[in-house]
Design an enzyme around this catalytic site. Sequence first.
Site, PDB file in Angstrom:
ATOM      1  N   GLY A   1      20.027 -20.505  14.151  1.00  0.00           N
ATOM      2  CA  GLY A   1      20.373 -21.925  14.308  1.00  0.00           C
ATOM      3  C   GLY A   1      21.312 -22.206  15.478  1.00  0.00           C
TER       4      GLY A   1
ATOM      5  CG  LEU B   1       0.392 -21.899  15.946  1.00  0.00           C
ATOM      6  CD1 LEU B   1       1.064 -21.973  17.312  1.00  0.00           C
ATOM      7  CD2 LEU B   1      -0.987 -21.301  16.091  1.00  0.00           C
TER       8      LEU B   1
ATOM      9  CG  ASN C   1       8.524 -24.155  21.232  1.00  0.00           C
ATOM     10  OD1 ASN C   1       9.411 -23.825  20.452  1.00  0.00           O
ATOM     11  ND2 ASN C   1       7.828 -23.263  21.923  1.00  0.00           N
TER      12      ASN C   1
ATOM     13  CG  ASP D   1       4.902 -20.214  24.149  1.00  0.00           C
ATOM     14  OD1 ASP D   1       5.725 -20.899  23.529  1.00  0.00           O
ATOM     15  OD2 ASP D   1       4.845 -18.984  24.052  1.00  0.00           O
TER      16      ASP D   1
ATOM     17  CG  LEU E   1      10.824 -16.967  15.655  1.00  0.00           C
ATOM     18  CD1 LEU E   1      11.501 -15.610  15.566  1.00  0.00           C
ATOM     19  CD2 LEU E   1      10.699 -17.401  17.120  1.00  0.00           C
TER      20      LEU E   1
ATOM     21  CG  HIS F   1       8.667 -19.681  25.614  1.00  0.00           C
ATOM     22  ND1 HIS F   1       8.383 -18.913  24.499  1.00  0.00           N
ATOM     23  CD2 HIS F   1       8.490 -18.873  26.687  1.00  0.00           C
ATOM     24  CE1 HIS F   1       8.031 -17.699  24.885  1.00  0.00           C
ATOM     25  NE2 HIS F   1       8.092 -17.647  26.217  1.00  0.00           N
TER      26      HIS F   1
ATOM     27  CD  GLU G   1      16.818 -21.009  24.896  1.00  0.00           C
ATOM     28  OE1 GLU G   1      16.967 -21.489  23.760  1.00  0.00           O
ATOM     29  OE2 GLU G   1      16.380 -19.862  25.088  1.00  0.00           O
TER      30      GLU G   1
HETATM   31  C1  GAR Z   1      15.589 -20.181  20.939  1.00  0.00           C
HETATM   32  O1  GAR Z   1      16.760 -20.476  21.615  1.00  0.00           O
HETATM   33  C2  GAR Z   1      14.454 -19.750  21.823  1.00  0.00           C
HETATM   34  O2  GAR Z   1      14.935 -19.122  22.949  1.00  0.00           O
HETATM   35  C3  GAR Z   1      13.711 -18.754  20.994  1.00  0.00           C
HETATM   36  O3  GAR Z   1      14.470 -18.555  19.821  1.00  0.00           O
HETATM   37  C4  GAR Z   1      15.788 -19.002  20.067  1.00  0.00           C
HETATM   38  C5  GAR Z   1      16.561 -19.433  18.849  1.00  0.00           C
HETATM   39  O4  GAR Z   1      16.614 -18.431  17.917  1.00  0.00           O
HETATM   40  N1  GAR Z   1      12.420 -19.280  20.720  1.00  0.00           N
HETATM   41  C6  GAR Z   1      11.289 -18.614  20.969  1.00  0.00           C
HETATM   42  O5  GAR Z   1      11.278 -17.491  21.394  1.00  0.00           O
HETATM   43  C7  GAR Z   1      10.015 -19.385  20.639  1.00  0.00           C
HETATM   44  N2  GAR Z   1       8.878 -18.776  21.263  1.00  0.00           N
HETATM   45  P1  GAR Z   1      17.961 -18.214  17.058  1.00  0.00           P
HETATM   46  O6  GAR Z   1      18.484 -19.563  16.675  1.00  0.00           O
HETATM   47  O7  GAR Z   1      17.481 -17.424  15.885  1.00  0.00           O
HETATM   48  O8  GAR Z   1      18.897 -17.467  17.922  1.00  0.00           O
END
Ligand code: GAR
Length: 191
Positions: free
Chosen positions: A11, A82, A95, A138, A80, A97, A167
């Site tokens: 989160g 679909l 989303n 994606d 994580l 990525h 991000e």
């Molecule tokens: C997101 O910040 C993103 O980079 C990645 O998961 C992170 C958050 O996870 N998303 C992906 O890889 C989607 N393909 P966390 O909150 O568990 O750290």
Amino acid sequence: MKMAVLLSGTGRTLDNFYNNIKNGTMQGSVEVVLSNQKDALGLTKAEQYGYPAFHASGNEAINKIIDQYQVDLVVLAGFLKLYTPPARLQKSVLNIHPSLIPSFCGAGFYGMNVHNAVHKRGVKLTGCTVHFANEVYDEGPIVVQKSVAVTAEDTPKDIAAKVFELECLAYPEAINLVAEKGIDYFWNISR
Ligand code: GAR
């Protein structure tokens, strides 16, 4: 934007939303938080922030809960699996990525897998992409991308930290842009 946030993990993105909304740097509100992982730290954080928070394991269960809230954007925040939204929100799923799409994306590319692959390939630039999601991993119109240089000394962990910093800027910026221009704008300009 009235948002439903979907997450599977820690989160960290939800923390970022909470802080930006509190500081007035992100338009919108978090109406509900859902996780496919019962023990996700992100769910505990959601409760601490005072957001309605639920564990729901499949699409159908998730959508049933979303239907009980007034939501105009579903935001994936480290979700994580679909996700297939209800028909009325088909074009309204955002989303993030952790790479510059179309590099290092698609099935199996998530979290540290992405940064390990970036490190192994020796690319000199990486970054993050906020995009609308469709039924393929994606894909969908890109809203914001931000890039950062990768140095020879960077470990995969260093790369992950650099990208997460981006991000934290890119997601609020993208949500503000969507609030300003509307969702259809991005689907109409995508080729
Ligand atoms: C997101 O910040 C993103 O980079 C990645 O998961 C992170 C958050 O996870 N998303 C992906 O890889 C989607 N393909 P966390 O909150 O568990 O750290």
